[in-house]
Design an enzyme around this catalytic site. Structure first.
Site, PDB file in Angstrom:
ATOM      1  N   LYS A  31      -5.802   9.217  59.727  1.00  0.00           N
ATOM      2  CA  LYS A  31      -4.984  10.144  58.933  1.00  0.00           C
ATOM      3  C   LYS A  31      -3.977   9.344  58.124  1.00  0.00           C
ATOM      4  O   LYS A  31      -3.678   8.185  58.452  1.00  0.00           O
ATOM      5  CB  LYS A  31      -4.279  11.161  59.835  1.00  0.00           C
ATOM      6  CG  LYS A  31      -3.218  10.583  60.774  1.00  0.00           C
ATOM      7  CD  LYS A  31      -2.675  11.676  61.694  1.00  0.00           C
ATOM      8  CE  LYS A  31      -1.611  11.170  62.641  1.00  0.00           C
ATOM      9  NZ  LYS A  31      -0.337  10.837  62.006  1.00  0.00           N
ATOM     10  N   CYS A  62       4.795  13.261  64.241  1.00  0.00           N
ATOM     11  CA  CYS A  62       3.343  13.425  64.150  1.00  0.00           C
ATOM     12  C   CYS A  62       2.777  14.376  65.199  1.00  0.00           C
ATOM     13  O   CYS A  62       1.838  15.122  64.922  1.00  0.00           O
ATOM     14  CB  CYS A  62       2.657  12.065  64.239  1.00  0.00           C
ATOM     15  SG  CYS A  62       2.993  11.020  62.802  1.00  0.00           S
ATOM     16  N   ASP A  84      -1.576   8.807  67.517  1.00  0.00           N
ATOM     17  CA  ASP A  84      -0.890   7.608  67.003  1.00  0.00           C
ATOM     18  C   ASP A  84      -0.391   6.630  68.059  1.00  0.00           C
ATOM     19  O   ASP A  84       0.640   5.969  67.851  1.00  0.00           O
ATOM     20  CB  ASP A  84       0.288   8.015  66.117  1.00  0.00           C
ATOM     21  CG  ASP A  84      -0.133   8.751  64.865  1.00  0.00           C
ATOM     22  OD1 ASP A  84      -1.346   8.858  64.615  1.00  0.00           O
ATOM     23  OD2 ASP A  84       0.749   9.232  64.130  1.00  0.00           O
TER      24      ASP A  84
END
Length: 236
Positions: A142, A175, A30
């Site tokens: 995702k 995450c 991310d």
């Protein structure tokens, strides 16, 4: 003729770990504009993104070393479909928690494009330019914190016979940790690089969620090292 050395020993906590270079990949979690760029979701919400900005340089060095050594680089991107159908619906916990951050909201991007918070194919979900994917890298989208939830990540890794994951990215306690937990449950050996992961959530000036997550990971879910040791292990 000297035989090629496949195994490396990486200095880590709670103990050194032996890694098979032929079965190792670097995971980038991310590191995208909505989390680490001015004008992105975190920045717009008043969240301090400096911790994420500070790890970009070390992460770039790790990626360069990994590519030079022939290790696969796999990116995770947090993004939703334009209709937000994959958020779970208006009453889902995921939607509720992200509503305050404006998921799906139309916002002007710094580069002049029309943007939408956490929506795919926009500036918002692009990887930070300093860490842009290169030819041969893999990008796995995702729509939840874990990179394994309803994604192709496990298939991508198993197809490449990957056993060891060197993990970078943000945020450490959400995450990154979610992905490491799910990776461990699937039998992957994860090494989190402390100076290539970042966390904007701080409890006070002495304790952070970043440090708490690293402690949990090294105790129960994997190992913790840093960029200098990892790059040195590849060179050695």
């Amino acid at each position: 003729m000297q035989a090629e050395i496949h195994a490396i020993t990486l200095d880590a906590q709670p103990e050194p770990i032996e890694i098979d270079r032929k079965r190792c990949a670097v995971l980038v979690v991310d590191m995208q504009n909505d989390f680490g760029a001015r004008g992105g979701m975190f920045d717009r919400a008043g969240i301090d993104i400096m911790p994420i900005e500070r790890v970009v340089e070390a992460t770039a060095r790790v990626l360069a070393a990994a590519r030079s050594a022939g290790l696969p680089v796999v990116y995770l991107k947090m993004e939703h479909s334009p209709d937000l159908a994959d958020t779970g619906g208006a009453g889902s916990p995921h939607s509720i928690k992200h509503a305050r951050l404006g998921v799906g909201k139309e916002v002007p991007a710094p580069d002049g494009r029309a943007g939408r918070i956490l929506v795919r194919d926009t500036w918002n979900t692009d990887i930070l330019p300093q860490l842009a994917p290169q030819a041969g890298d893999v990008i796995v989208p995702k729509h939840r914190y874990s990179g394994f939830f309803q994604t192709d990540l496990d298939k991508v890794l198993t197809d490449r016979n990957i056993k060891h994951l060197v993990v970078t990215g943000c945020t450490t306690s959400v995450c990154v940790e979610s992905t490491v937990r799910d990776a461990m449950f699937r039998g992957y050996h994860c090494v989190v690089l402390a100076d290539c992961t970042a966390e904007p959530i701080a409890n006070d000036q002495f304790r952070t969620n970043h440090e708490a997550s690293l402690l949990t990971i090294q105790l129960l879910f994997g190992w913790v090292s840093d960029s200098e040791r990892f790059v040195a292990s590849l060179d050695g």
